[in-house]
Design a protein around this motif. Sequence first.
Motif, PDB file in Angstrom:
ATOM      1  N   THR A  70       1.747  -4.811   1.674  1.00  0.00           N
ATOM      2  CA  THR A  70       2.474  -4.752   0.403  1.00  0.00           C
ATOM      3  C   THR A  70       2.066  -5.950  -0.435  1.00  0.00           C
TER       4      THR A  70
ATOM      5  N   ILE B 219       2.441  -7.915  -4.417  1.00  0.00           N
ATOM      6  CA  ILE B 219       3.202  -7.972  -5.660  1.00  0.00           C
ATOM      7  C   ILE B 219       2.568  -8.987  -6.596  1.00  0.00           C
TER       8      ILE B 219
ATOM      9  N   GLY C  27      11.416 -11.882  -6.385  1.00  0.00           N
ATOM     10  CA  GLY C  27      11.192 -12.105  -4.964  1.00  0.00           C
ATOM     11  C   GLY C  27      11.905 -13.349  -4.481  1.00  0.00           C
TER      12      GLY C  27
ATOM     13  N   THR D 269      16.129  -5.822   0.218  1.00  0.00           N
ATOM     14  CA  THR D 269      14.985  -5.051  -0.279  1.00  0.00           C
ATOM     15  C   THR D 269      15.449  -3.774  -0.983  1.00  0.00           C
TER      16      THR D 269
ATOM     17  N   SER E 194      11.647  -8.480  -3.321  1.00  0.00           N
ATOM     18  CA  SER E 194      10.511  -8.629  -2.422  1.00  0.00           C
ATOM     19  C   SER E 194      10.722  -9.886  -1.588  1.00  0.00           C
TER      20      SER E 194
ATOM     21  N   SER F 163       2.686  -6.711   6.966  1.00  0.00           N
ATOM     22  CA  SER F 163       3.354  -7.791   6.235  1.00  0.00           C
ATOM     23  C   SER F 163       2.523  -9.065   6.304  1.00  0.00           C
TER      24      SER F 163
ATOM     25  N   THR G 299       6.389  -6.042   4.272  1.00  0.00           N
ATOM     26  CA  THR G 299       6.515  -4.588   4.196  1.00  0.00           C
ATOM     27  C   THR G 299       7.746  -4.175   4.985  1.00  0.00           C
TER      28      THR G 299
ATOM     29  N   PRO H  87       9.877   1.472  -5.575  1.00  0.00           N
ATOM     30  CA  PRO H  87       9.105   0.302  -5.149  1.00  0.00           C
ATOM     31  C   PRO H  87       8.159   0.573  -3.981  1.00  0.00           C
TER      32      PRO H  87
ATOM     33  N   GLN I 221       4.884   1.166  -1.988  1.00  0.00           N
ATOM     34  CA  GLN I 221       3.507   0.742  -2.215  1.00  0.00           C
ATOM     35  C   GLN I 221       2.531   1.848  -1.851  1.00  0.00           C
TER      36      GLN I 221
END
Length: 440
Positions: A45, A47, A74, A100, A105, A155, A278, A355, A357
């Motif tokens: 993921t 951002i 985030g 989340t 994030s 992640s 993630t 949101p 991904q």
Amino acid sequence: MGPTRRLAAGVTTALAALAIGIMAPTPAQADPATPAAYPSASSATRISGSFFDTCTAPSLTALAAWRGRSPYTGVNIYFGGRNRGCAQPNLTAPWVRSATAAGWSLVPTYFGDQPFCVFGSKPYRYAASGAAARGAADGADAVAKARSLGLLPGSALYADVEHYDRAAAGCTTAVRTYVSEWTRALHRAGFLAGIYAHQDSGVRDLAASYLSTTLARPDAIWMARWDNVATTTNWPTAGNTLWAEWQRAKQYRGDHLETWGGVTMNVDSDIIRGPVATVLRPYRVTSSGVLNVRSGPSSAYPVIGTLAPGSVVSLICQARGQTVGTTSVWDRISNGGFVSDRYVSTPSSTTFSAPLQRCSSPGQVTISTPVNTRSGPGTSYAVSGSLQGGALAWVACQKAGTLVGSTRVWNQLVDGRWMSDYYVSNASNTTYSSPVPRCP
């Protein structure tokens, strides 16, 4: 460690020219681009935006007050490490799900052992002789703690490396060794390895060893430089060609109080264009009958399970696949299988839904020079840009194309560009790499 592909030190000018796609060089089998072993139930993921970090994970009430009122989307979480100094009464798996779900994030930060030469009074330190073992141990512990909070493989987990004395004998080598083993440990478990470091110590030293053939390179760098300039480019100690593809964050303002929605917190301010955590996101099955779960994003893939109408299904990410009804989007679920998004209560019935991904399994570019990206899976397609050596190739799917080196596999990136898989660190340099799906 799986196969990797990069040029050895001392590459000639002729071989450097080959890296841009004219011909295929013979890659060396060494670091720094160790491949991550992604399981099927995984995705990276990324951002682009602002986040804040604070020692103790905020309450959900505080996050709700800041959401939509502050400039941040985030928040970091200090999720483990022997030097983590703050109590974490809020930081639980349910907190992660709620934060989340509310749109935050997460930037997971692990405050493990520090080098013997670190400035300050951090109690847990490693000697130069113990740097490798401690990096591996901290990496393994970080993976376990991340999983316990519901953070999925793919992640990015960031190791906090505080400012240290570069003049101390053996200090730089110790830090580089720790970071290398931290990276390898995370990659073995399918996680991306990030590093938080000071611009004048950790960032400087890791930039200098970026092309090392014996040290594993971290996937992302988070620089501390409190100059109030919110930018992920033009850093003084790491040039723009290093960690160049959604791989950077910067802490640009240190401890200060901010108040939003009537709630005051002591925070640091950060900007990121890079990988984060993630997590699973719950939706409902909207089909009128039993919904088949398949091993890939098409009805041509085998059925590996079923879901009942109206049941809750946890999604990891979305991929492009066979068109079903009004959409070609397929959803990867918690067991790693896929279901057509036509039958899931995501916001859109025609395209991808934030949101969530795009599913991706990033691998580093394995050679030191830029590699061309193209508009299709072959060298006859137009050049559409390039990726720097060491950049993350955010691979969405794979397809057969022009033979390059030892493989005909080409990767389509999440932004639509294509590049030969020969130059990407993943499970194979001859055939397809699980769990990346085939491109439709």
